[in-house]
Design a protein around this motif. Structure first.
Motif, mmCIF file in Angstrom:
data_model
loop_
_atom_site.group_PDB
_atom_site.id
_atom_site.type_symbol
_atom_site.label_atom_id
_atom_site.label_comp_id
_atom_site.label_asym_id
_atom_site.label_seq_id
_atom_site.Cartn_x
_atom_site.Cartn_y
_atom_site.Cartn_z
ATOM 1 N N UNK A 53 15.250 -6.993 -5.267
ATOM 2 C CA UNK A 53 15.963 -8.019 -4.523
ATOM 3 C C UNK A 53 17.387 -7.607 -4.197
ATOM 4 N N UNK A 54 18.074 -7.015 -5.171
ATOM 5 C CA UNK A 54 19.431 -6.538 -4.928
ATOM 6 C C UNK A 54 19.446 -5.450 -3.866
ATOM 7 N N UNK A 55 18.461 -4.570 -3.899
ATOM 8 C CA UNK A 55 18.384 -3.495 -2.918
ATOM 9 C C UNK A 55 18.149 -4.048 -1.516
ATOM 10 N N UNK A 56 17.187 -4.955 -1.391
ATOM 11 C CA UNK A 56 16.893 -5.535 -0.078
ATOM 12 C C UNK A 56 18.073 -6.334 0.460
ATOM 13 N N UNK A 57 18.740 -7.078 -0.427
ATOM 14 C CA UNK A 57 19.910 -7.837 0.001
ATOM 15 C C UNK A 57 21.022 -6.897 0.459
ATOM 16 N N UNK A 58 21.225 -5.806 -0.264
ATOM 17 C CA UNK A 58 22.251 -4.839 0.126
ATOM 18 C C UNK A 58 21.941 -4.169 1.453
ATOM 19 N N UNK A 59 20.691 -3.782 1.647
ATOM 20 C CA UNK A 59 20.302 -3.170 2.915
ATOM 21 C C UNK A 59 20.411 -4.161 4.071
ATOM 22 N N UNK A 60 20.017 -5.396 3.811
ATOM 23 C CA UNK A 60 20.096 -6.413 4.858
ATOM 24 C C UNK A 60 21.530 -6.697 5.270
ATOM 25 N N UNK A 61 22.418 -6.818 4.294
ATOM 26 C CA UNK A 61 23.809 -7.089 4.640
ATOM 27 C C UNK A 61 24.455 -5.883 5.307
ATOM 28 N N UNK A 62 24.072 -4.685 4.894
ATOM 29 C CA UNK A 62 24.610 -3.487 5.549
ATOM 30 C C UNK A 62 24.123 -3.406 6.993
ATOM 31 N N UNK A 63 22.862 -3.747 7.225
ATOM 32 C CA UNK A 63 22.322 -3.730 8.586
ATOM 33 C C UNK A 63 23.017 -4.766 9.457
ATOM 34 N N UNK A 65 26.024 -5.921 9.067
ATOM 35 C CA UNK A 65 27.366 -5.408 9.340
ATOM 36 C C UNK A 65 27.348 -4.339 10.412
ATOM 37 N N UNK A 66 26.329 -3.515 10.396
ATOM 38 C CA UNK A 66 26.195 -2.474 11.413
ATOM 39 C C UNK A 66 25.965 -3.079 12.792
ATOM 40 N N UNK A 67 25.122 -4.084 12.864
ATOM 41 C CA UNK A 67 24.857 -4.751 14.135
ATOM 42 C C UNK A 67 26.121 -5.414 14.666
ATOM 43 N N UNK A 68 26.851 -6.102 13.796
ATOM 44 C CA UNK A 68 28.091 -6.752 14.215
ATOM 45 C C UNK A 68 29.100 -5.709 14.691
ATOM 46 N N UNK A 69 29.171 -4.589 14.002
ATOM 47 C CA UNK A 69 30.084 -3.523 14.416
ATOM 48 C C UNK A 69 29.734 -2.961 15.781
ATOM 49 N N UNK A 70 28.451 -2.732 16.017
ATOM 50 C CA UNK A 70 28.031 -2.222 17.327
ATOM 51 C C UNK A 70 28.277 -3.238 18.434
ATOM 52 N N UNK A 71 28.054 -4.510 18.133
ATOM 53 C CA UNK A 71 28.332 -5.547 19.128
ATOM 54 C C UNK A 71 29.822 -5.622 19.439
ATOM 55 N N UNK A 72 30.652 -5.504 18.416
ATOM 56 C CA UNK A 72 32.097 -5.529 18.653
ATOM 57 C C UNK A 72 32.532 -4.320 19.466
ATOM 58 N N UNK A 73 31.956 -3.152 19.170
ATOM 59 C CA UNK A 73 32.282 -1.954 19.929
ATOM 60 C C UNK A 73 31.848 -2.100 21.388
ATOM 61 N N UNK A 74 30.649 -2.593 21.600
ATOM 62 C CA UNK A 74 30.163 -2.768 22.973
ATOM 63 C C UNK A 74 31.012 -3.787 23.721
ATOM 64 N N UNK A 75 31.386 -4.874 23.052
ATOM 65 C CA UNK A 75 32.209 -5.891 23.701
ATOM 66 C C UNK A 75 33.585 -5.344 24.044
ATOM 67 N N UNK A 76 34.175 -4.560 23.135
ATOM 68 C CA UNK A 76 35.510 -4.023 23.420
ATOM 69 C C UNK A 76 35.457 -3.010 24.560
ATOM 70 N N UNK A 77 34.411 -2.210 24.604
ATOM 71 C CA UNK A 77 34.303 -1.251 25.716
ATOM 72 C C UNK A 77 34.024 -1.950 27.030
ATOM 73 N N UNK A 78 33.215 -3.010 26.987
ATOM 74 C CA UNK A 78 32.923 -3.760 28.193
ATOM 75 C C UNK A 78 34.175 -4.456 28.703
ATOM 76 N N UNK A 79 34.971 -5.014 27.791
ATOM 77 C CA UNK A 79 36.182 -5.708 28.209
ATOM 78 C C UNK A 79 37.262 -4.750 28.725
ATOM 79 N N UNK A 80 37.347 -3.557 28.117
ATOM 80 C CA UNK A 80 38.362 -2.610 28.578
ATOM 81 C C UNK A 80 37.988 -1.972 29.909
ATOM 82 N N UNK A 81 36.705 -1.828 30.187
ATOM 83 C CA UNK A 81 36.325 -1.263 31.485
ATOM 84 C C UNK A 81 36.474 -2.294 32.589
ATOM 85 N N UNK A 82 36.427 -3.575 32.246
ATOM 86 C CA UNK A 82 36.576 -4.650 33.206
ATOM 87 C C UNK A 82 38.042 -4.888 33.575
ATOM 88 N N UNK A 83 38.949 -4.542 32.693
ATOM 89 C CA UNK A 83 40.368 -4.852 32.928
ATOM 90 C C UNK A 83 41.023 -3.903 33.902
#
Length: 83
Positions: A53-63, A65-83
Motif C-alpha cells: 500500500x505504501x509503495x502504490x501510494x508513493x508511486x501514485x503521488x509521484x505520478x 506530481x509528474x502529470x501536474x509538472x508536465x501540465x504546468x510546463x505545457x501551459x507555461x510554454x503555450x502562454x509564452x509563445x502566445x505573448x
C-alpha cells in the motif's frame, strides 16, 4: 543550465528519515497484529499489505506530481509563445 546536487549530509539524512518512517510504520503494524492475537502468517500478510500500500501510494503521488509538472510546463510554454 547545470544545477548542483544537494550535499551528502542532506541525502543521508533523507535516507535515514525514510527508513525510520517505514520502520516505525512496520513496528506499529506488528504490534497491532500482536495485540489482536494474530498468527505469524497473518502478521506477515499485514506487513506485506502495508508495504504494498505504501509503495502504490508513493508511486501514485509521484505520478500525479509528474502529470501536474508536465501540465504546468505545457501551459507555461503555450502562454509564452502566445505573448
Amino acid at each position: 543550465m547545470l544545477r548542483s546536487l544537494p550535499p551528502v549530509p542532506a541525502w543521508s539524512s533523507a535516507l535515514i528519515a525514510a527508513l525510520v518512517g517505514f520502520g516505525g510504520t512496520i513496528a506499529l503494524v506488528v504490534q497491532a497484529m500482536r495485540n489482536l492475537g494474530a498468527s505469524a502468517d497473518q502478521t506477515g500478510s499485514a506487513v506485506t499489505a502495508t508495504g504494498s500500500g505504501l509503495t502504490l501510494f508513493g508511486l501514485g503521488s509521484a505520478f500525479c506530481g509528474l502529470v501536474v509538472g508536465f501540465l504546468a510546463l505545457a501551459a507555461s510554454r503555450w502562454l509564452t509563445t502566445r505573448a
